[in-house]
Motif scaffolding. Structure first.
Motif, mmCIF file in Angstrom:
data_model
loop_
_atom_site.group_PDB
_atom_site.id
_atom_site.type_symbol
_atom_site.label_atom_id
_atom_site.label_comp_id
_atom_site.label_asym_id
_atom_site.label_seq_id
_atom_site.Cartn_x
_atom_site.Cartn_y
_atom_site.Cartn_z
ATOM 1 N N GLY A 1 40.255 38.956 42.568
ATOM 2 C CA GLY A 1 39.776 39.927 43.539
ATOM 3 C C GLY A 1 38.343 39.703 43.970
ATOM 4 N N ARG B 1 42.253 35.476 53.788
ATOM 5 C CA ARG B 1 41.348 35.606 52.640
ATOM 6 C C ARG B 1 40.160 34.653 52.730
ATOM 7 N NH1 ARG B 1 43.047 34.257 47.688
ATOM 8 N NH2 ARG B 1 44.562 32.702 48.402
ATOM 9 N N MET C 1 35.379 32.698 50.488
ATOM 10 C CA MET C 1 36.631 32.978 49.816
ATOM 11 C C MET C 1 36.618 34.391 49.267
ATOM 12 S SD MET C 1 37.191 29.335 47.845
ATOM 13 C CE MET C 1 35.825 29.594 46.719
ATOM 14 N N ASN C 2 37.496 35.229 49.767
ATOM 15 C CA ASN C 2 37.601 36.616 49.331
ATOM 16 C C ASN C 2 38.943 36.862 48.657
ATOM 17 O OD1 ASN C 2 35.085 37.139 50.556
ATOM 18 N ND2 ASN C 2 36.081 37.659 52.504
ATOM 19 N N ASP C 3 39.013 37.939 47.903
ATOM 20 C CA ASP C 3 40.255 38.322 47.224
ATOM 21 C C ASP C 3 40.849 37.126 46.470
ATOM 22 O OD1 ASP C 3 43.554 39.534 48.219
ATOM 23 O OD2 ASP C 3 42.369 39.905 46.406
ATOM 24 N N LEU C 4 40.015 36.498 45.686
ATOM 25 C CA LEU C 4 40.448 35.296 44.976
ATOM 26 C C LEU C 4 41.529 35.613 43.946
ATOM 27 C CD1 LEU C 4 36.992 33.591 44.727
ATOM 28 C CD2 LEU C 4 39.043 32.499 45.630
ATOM 29 N N LYS C 5 42.427 34.649 43.788
ATOM 30 C CA LYS C 5 43.546 34.790 42.871
ATOM 31 C C LYS C 5 43.513 33.655 41.851
ATOM 32 C CE LYS C 5 46.310 36.687 46.655
ATOM 33 N NZ LYS C 5 47.561 36.589 47.433
ATOM 34 N N SER D 1 34.836 37.248 45.070
ATOM 35 C CA SER D 1 34.508 36.389 46.205
ATOM 36 C C SER D 1 33.541 35.286 45.793
ATOM 37 C CB SER D 1 33.862 37.211 47.322
ATOM 38 O OG SER D 1 34.742 38.194 47.813
ATOM 39 N N VAL E 1 46.035 30.820 52.065
ATOM 40 C CA VAL E 1 44.692 31.401 52.090
ATOM 41 C C VAL E 1 44.404 32.183 53.358
ATOM 42 C CG1 VAL E 1 43.877 29.504 50.623
ATOM 43 C CG2 VAL E 1 43.484 29.422 53.106
ATOM 44 N N ASP F 1 44.079 30.177 42.982
ATOM 45 C CA ASP F 1 43.031 29.493 43.761
ATOM 46 C C ASP F 1 42.175 28.587 42.885
ATOM 47 O OD1 ASP F 1 42.627 32.562 45.565
ATOM 48 O OD2 ASP F 1 43.669 30.752 46.256
#
Length: 115
Positions: free
Chosen positions: A15, A66, A82-86, A17, A63, A89
């Protein structure tokens, strides 16, 4: 010849960045393609996002929505927000540019998404 230096990787919680930067030096004129690739352990390197000299952008489906690629021409720098990283990733991220049909790569920066 173009030299590339990436920075901005690190460890982040799901979640979170990060913003990656790629600074180009050397013969930077006439670069017509800049892209961010990533390679996870045991997987092939994949194109994540790209931007052309006309500003046209493209993203991998995984991606979209995001990640955002952008550039500052006066600083010879390309960014990857990079946002809302999982966790998926997690990979080494590489900067790539194509200039006069020649491709150049950076050394890579590690991005780890984990709680």
């Amino acid at each position: 010849q173009v030299q590339l230096q990436e920075s901005g990787g690190g460890l982040v919680q799901p979640g979170g960045s990060l913003r990656l930067s790629c600074v180009a030096s050397g013969s930077t004129f006439a670069i017509n393609f800049s892209g961010w690739y990533r390679q996870a352990p045991g997987k092939q390197r994949e194109l994540v996002a790209s931007i052309t000299n006309t500003g046209s952008t493209s993203y991998a489906d995984s991606v979209k929505g995001r990640f955002t690629i952008s550039r500052e021409n006066n600083k010879n720098t390309v960014y990857l927000q990079m946002n809302d990283l999982k966790p998926e990733d997690t990979a080494v991220y590489y900067c790539n540019v194509v200039r006069l049909l020649q491709s150049s790569w950076g050394q890579g920066t590690q991005v780890t998404v984990s709680s």
